[in-house]
Design a protein around this motif. Structure first.
Motif, short mmCIF file in Angstrom:
data_model
loop_
_atom_site.label_atom_id
_atom_site.label_comp_id
_atom_site.label_asym_id
_atom_site.label_seq_id
_atom_site.Cartn_x
_atom_site.Cartn_y
_atom_site.Cartn_z
N ASP A 1 7.41 -1.70 4.42
CA ASP A 1 5.97 -1.53 4.19
C ASP A 1 5.15 -1.96 5.41
N GLU B 1 1.97 20.35 -7.03
CA GLU B 1 2.15 19.18 -6.16
C GLU B 1 2.53 19.60 -4.75
N ASP C 1 -0.44 7.38 8.53
CA ASP C 1 -1.36 6.25 8.43
C ASP C 1 -2.82 6.66 8.56
N PHE D 1 -3.10 8.73 4.46
CA PHE D 1 -2.54 8.19 3.22
C PHE D 1 -2.95 6.73 3.06
N PRO D 2 -3.52 6.34 1.95
CA PRO D 2 -3.76 4.91 1.71
C PRO D 2 -2.43 4.20 1.47
N LYS D 3 -2.39 2.91 1.77
CA LYS D 3 -1.17 2.13 1.57
C LYS D 3 -0.81 2.13 0.09
N SER E 1 0.32 4.78 -1.50
CA SER E 1 0.15 6.12 -2.06
C SER E 1 1.50 6.71 -2.48
N LYS E 2 1.53 7.35 -3.66
CA LYS E 2 2.76 8.01 -4.12
C LYS E 2 3.15 9.14 -3.18
N GLN E 3 2.15 9.90 -2.73
CA GLN E 3 2.46 11.00 -1.83
C GLN E 3 3.05 10.49 -0.52
N LYS E 4 2.59 9.36 -0.06
CA LYS E 4 3.15 8.77 1.16
C LYS E 4 4.61 8.38 0.94
N GLN E 5 4.91 7.83 -0.24
CA GLN E 5 6.29 7.48 -0.56
C GLN E 5 7.17 8.73 -0.61
#
Length: 431
Positions: free
Chosen positions: A62, A111, A328, A331-333, A335-339
């Motif tokens: 993270d 999605e 970065d 995507f906010p920290k 975020s599901k989409q970032k994962q």
């Protein structure tokens, strides 16, 4: 006897937490990864364990973009080490998965459509390719599109919208896709038959006639089944005296690099050609024989083909910082989409580093080498029009600062991030 501890303390005489801070920049992390890869390949388990401990402490999952990128390579190196089975410590590390479960998400159509719209990574290729295709099919009453795309036809709805507004009226669209057998991210949660039904209904809502067909075919044999069936269809059309009013479009979006290339040493048994040719060369020669109206080739501009692990690691690290860095910015920290995005990237890194032979399918080639391949297959590059360039620039304006566009002398367009090449788009016709 208790199992050896995993990631709990440094080995005697090695680095402590007080000295880890100096290793926090990307160059140092890359060097540690390189030393670790060399230690693993030379079966130096003690050194590999020491470096892996350091990497685990300076590259949290993270952390910042460089740390998360390094974490992806850390996981891949552990997976590679465990495959040899020569070190119980490394095997234990792999079994523990270093607290990094790799959950590759299966997208719904909605999605995935939203996902690929988040950045220009795919939209760049979609926009440039669709504009070139629209110009090439002008005047044709039937358009047969062979869509070889890693994004499961997500480019097609925008193309349908543009075709629906054509001044002379929309043509009939015949869309053919290869039903790929390799589970390569991004993954879709429905079958291609279901996807085709949705696309046909969408086209109907735009008053565009459309036929959809799936041909079971795989990149592993150079899409041999696809090419064979296309040849049969073409011969049938010609035998019936047709073909003059039908355009053939070959749309290749980040898919051809999954075809095995020369360094793999695969015998190309599936095409009638010299045994010294690679499957990539033979695929391009085969589609050239179909006399396509246009071929659009879009892919990532990097080289992941080296058989040397360290060379491949360096090349991948020097390229894959880009998607981590871009994430970065939008995507906010947490975020599901970032994962989801980073899980897909970790899958690619693990395939690049931990796998060899036919299991290693991530084999990107740079734009310059694809240009050589296309020219050798008797294709001629065509320039993107100024209207296309303006359309791509307008699309980039919708995204974060940092994205750029290069129009190069060899007719290609290149998407850049902070001045670094990311994705190229080229268009070709038979020479």
């Amino acid at each position: 006897m208790e199992p050896p501890p995993v990631w709990t303390r440094p080995w005697p005489g090695f680095l402590t937490s007080k000295t880890l801070g100096s290793f926090g920049d990307a160059n140092c992390m890359e060097q540690l990864l390189v030393h670790c890869a060399n230690a693993i390949d030379s079966n130096d388990a003690t050194l590999a364990q020491q470096i892996l401990w350091v990497l685990n402490n300076i590259a949290p999952p993270d952390g910042d973009s460089s740390q998360r990128l390094t974490c992806g390579f850390l996981r891949a190196l552990i997976a590679r080490a465990a495959k040899t089975g020569s070190c119980t410590m490394l095997t234990a590390m792999a079994t523990a998965q270093v607290n990094l479960p790799l959950n590759v998400h299966k997208f719904s159509v909605i999605e995935l459509a939203s996902f690929v719209d988040l950045t220009p990574w795919h939209r760049f290729g979609f926009t440039a390719a669709n504009a070139a295709i629209l110009e090439a099919i002008e005047g044709f009453s039937v358009v047969h599109i062979i869509d070889l795309s890693s994004t499961h036809c997500m480019q097609i709805p925008t193309l349908i919208d543009s075709i629906a507004n054509r001044s002379e009226g929309p043509p009939l669209i015949k869309l053919t896709v290869a039903g790929a057998t390799t589970d390569v991210p991004p993954l879709l949660d429905l079958s291609y038959e279901e996807l085709g039904s949705k696309l046909v209904n969408f086209a109907r809502s735009r008053n565009v006639g459309m036929e959809f067909r799936v041909i079971p075919s795989s990149s592993s044999d150079g899409f041999a089944s696809l090419v064979e069936q296309l040849r049969a269809v073409q011969q049938l059309i010609l035998a019936n005296g047709g073909g003059e009013g039908e355009a053939l479009v070959i749309n290749c979006h980040m898919m051809l690099h999954y075809i095995p290339e020369e360094t793999l040493g695969v015998t190309p048994y599936c095409f009638e050609s010299s045994s010294t040719s690679s499957l990539r060369t033979m695929f391009l020669t085969a589609i050239r024989s179909l006399e396509p109206t246009i071929v659009v080739l879009v892919d990532e501009d990097a080289d992941f083909t080296s058989n040397n692990l360290v060379c491949r690691l360096r090349s991948a690290f020097d390229y894959l910082w880009i998607p981590y860095d871009t994430m970065d910015t939008f995507f906010p920290k947490g975020s599901k989409q970032k994962q989801w995005y980073e899980a897909d990237l970790c899958w690619k890194i693990e395939n690049l580093i931990a796998q060899e032979g036919v299991q290693r399918v991530e084999r990107l080639e740079p734009k310059s080498r694809w240009i050589q391949r296309m020219q050798s297959a008797n294709f001629r590059g065509i320039q993107f029009s100024e209207e296309t360039v303006l359309e791509v620039k307008s699309m980039l304006d919708e995204h974060a600062a940092g994205w750029g566009l290069k129009k190069e002398e060899d007719e290609g367009l290149v998407l850049t991030w902070k001045g670094h090449n990311v994705v190229f788009s080229t268009a070709w016709v038979p020479a």
